[in-house]
Design an enzyme around this catalytic site. Structure first.
Site, PDB file in Angstrom:
ATOM      1  N   ARG A  17      -2.010   4.968   7.933  1.00 52.23           N
ATOM      2  CA  ARG A  17      -0.857   4.128   7.576  1.00 52.23           C
ATOM      3  C   ARG A  17       0.502   4.818   7.599  1.00 52.23           C
ATOM      4  O   ARG A  17       1.520   4.169   7.307  1.00 52.23           O
ATOM      5  CB  ARG A  17      -1.047   3.476   6.189  1.00 52.23           C
ATOM      6  CG  ARG A  17      -2.168   2.480   6.133  1.00 52.23           C
ATOM      7  CD  ARG A  17      -2.040   1.506   4.979  1.00 52.23           C
ATOM      8  NE  ARG A  17      -2.256   2.139   3.668  1.00 52.23           N
ATOM      9  CZ  ARG A  17      -2.372   1.452   2.531  1.00 52.23           C
ATOM     10  NH1 ARG A  17      -2.273   0.148   2.527  1.00 52.23           N
ATOM     11  NH2 ARG A  17      -2.586   2.079   1.384  1.00 52.23           N
ATOM     12  N   ASP A  18       0.554   6.090   7.949  1.00 55.21           N
ATOM     13  CA  ASP A  18       1.859   6.753   8.008  1.00 55.21           C
ATOM     14  C   ASP A  18       1.896   7.766   9.153  1.00 55.21           C
ATOM     15  O   ASP A  18       2.290   8.922   8.985  1.00 55.21           O
ATOM     16  CB  ASP A  18       2.164   7.443   6.674  1.00 55.21           C
ATOM     17  CG  ASP A  18       3.664   7.696   6.485  1.00 55.21           C
ATOM     18  OD1 ASP A  18       4.471   7.077   7.212  1.00 55.21           O
ATOM     19  OD2 ASP A  18       4.025   8.515   5.618  1.00 55.21           O
ATOM     20  N   ILE A  19       1.482   7.308  10.344  1.00 59.42           N
ATOM     21  CA  ILE A  19       1.515   8.155  11.546  1.00 59.42           C
ATOM     22  C   ILE A  19       2.962   8.321  11.993  1.00 59.42           C
ATOM     23  O   ILE A  19       3.647   7.338  12.300  1.00 59.42           O
ATOM     24  CB  ILE A  19       0.697   7.519  12.689  1.00 59.42           C
ATOM     25  CG1 ILE A  19      -0.770   7.343  12.277  1.00 59.42           C
ATOM     26  CG2 ILE A  19       0.807   8.358  13.960  1.00 59.42           C
ATOM     27  CD1 ILE A  19      -1.530   8.622  12.063  1.00 59.42           C
TER      28      ILE A  19
END
Length: 299
Positions: free
Chosen positions: A71-73
């Site tokens: 969820r935070d690439i």
């Protein structure tokens, strides 16, 4: 998360939980973030992009195999070691998708998780239905940045609403290179149109690289044959007009059959020269004897 073990993921060695504060203790990596590497290098060549992105796909694929959505690439969540190895880090907002796990993450509607610039449309509009394809979308945005050397959106001039509106409604601009089709597929607004998995994306990437390598080999062979054909008309074709001493520069025959042909040609030249000499001497002798005969008669 601390149980994860993969060469492209930073190892979490401990978890600190003190009431309302939670912290991860991770292994020390000597290197720089991908963001810092971008800022220092700018756009990268295709070969290096391929090597970097393969590792990134490997890392995210492993995360998904552990039933997690990162969820935070983004560039600052990838470390690049001095040897060039990529490592994914920061699982602070990762979502556990296994509903039977005690660590299952239930995200409430309207609770947005991630960095807006790299968020997928569903992270903005349907926050409770984030899937593995959400990470794939973020990887597509990140690949666009790696290839172009710039961010896809100017967050400094856009309001939060304008930025999220672009993400939801506008496709990323084409870059007119070999990465376009993969980026467009990964960042499709429809989840079902994206790659099914990182493994699916890796297989397409490998297939393309193999085809490109085969085409390169064929092109090299064609070039060799063309050079050989141009040189084949004269086995001793000059490389240059003359050397420093004024003598012609000749190349050495490239094969044994070529050497035999050259020797045969030299023999024929020698034979023709010898025949000419044999024909010359009888005529010369006849002329001399005739002249001497005439002089004796006059005396």
């Amino acid at each position: 998360m601390y149980r994860m073990s993969h060469p492209n993921i930073i190892k979490v060695t401990d978890l600190i939980d003190e009431g309302d504060k939670v912290a991860f203790v991770m292994e020390y990596i000597e290197g720089e973030t991908l963001k810092q590497y971008f800022d220092r290098r700018g756009g990268l060549k295709n070969d290096e992009i391929g090597k970097i992105f393969h590792q990134m796909l490997d890392a995210v694929e492993y995360v998904h195999e552990q039933n997690l959505v990162h969820r935070d690439i983004k560039p600052s969540n990838f470390m690049r070691t001095k040897s060039g190895k990529m490592k994914l880090m920061d699982f602070g907002i990762a979502k556990n998708t296994n509903v039977y796990s005690p660590e299952y993450t239930q995200t409430g509607t309207g609770v947005q998780m991630g960095t807006p610039l790299y968020m997928s449309p569903e992270q903005i509009t349907e926050t409770n239905s984030v899937t593995y394809q959400s990470d794939i979308y973020s990887l597509g945005v990140l690949l666009w940045q790696i290839v172009s050397g710039r961010k896809p959106y100017d967050a400094g001039t856009l309001s939060d609403f304008q930025l999220k509106s672009k993400i939801v409604n506008e496709q990323l601009p084409l870059l007119s290179n070999k990465w376009d089709s993969m980026i467009q597929k990964a960042t499709s607004k429809e989840v079902s149109s994206r790659y099914l998995s990182c493994g699916d994306w890796k297989r397409e990437l490998l297939t393309r690289e193999n085809i490109q390598n085969e085409e390169t080999i064929v092109d090299n062979e064609k070039a060799k044959l063309k050079r050989k054909g141009q040189a084949g008309s004269d086995p001793y074709q000059s490389v240059g007009k003359n050397n420093d001493e004024g003598a012609p520069i000749q190349r050495t025959p490239s094969s044994s059959s070529e050497l035999k042909d050259n020797k045969a040609e030299q023999y024929n030249r020698s034979a023709r020269s010898s025949n000419s000499t044999h024909k010359f001497w009888p005529k010369f002798t006849k002329v001399i004897l005739s002249k001497l005969f005439k002089e004796n008669r006059c005396e």
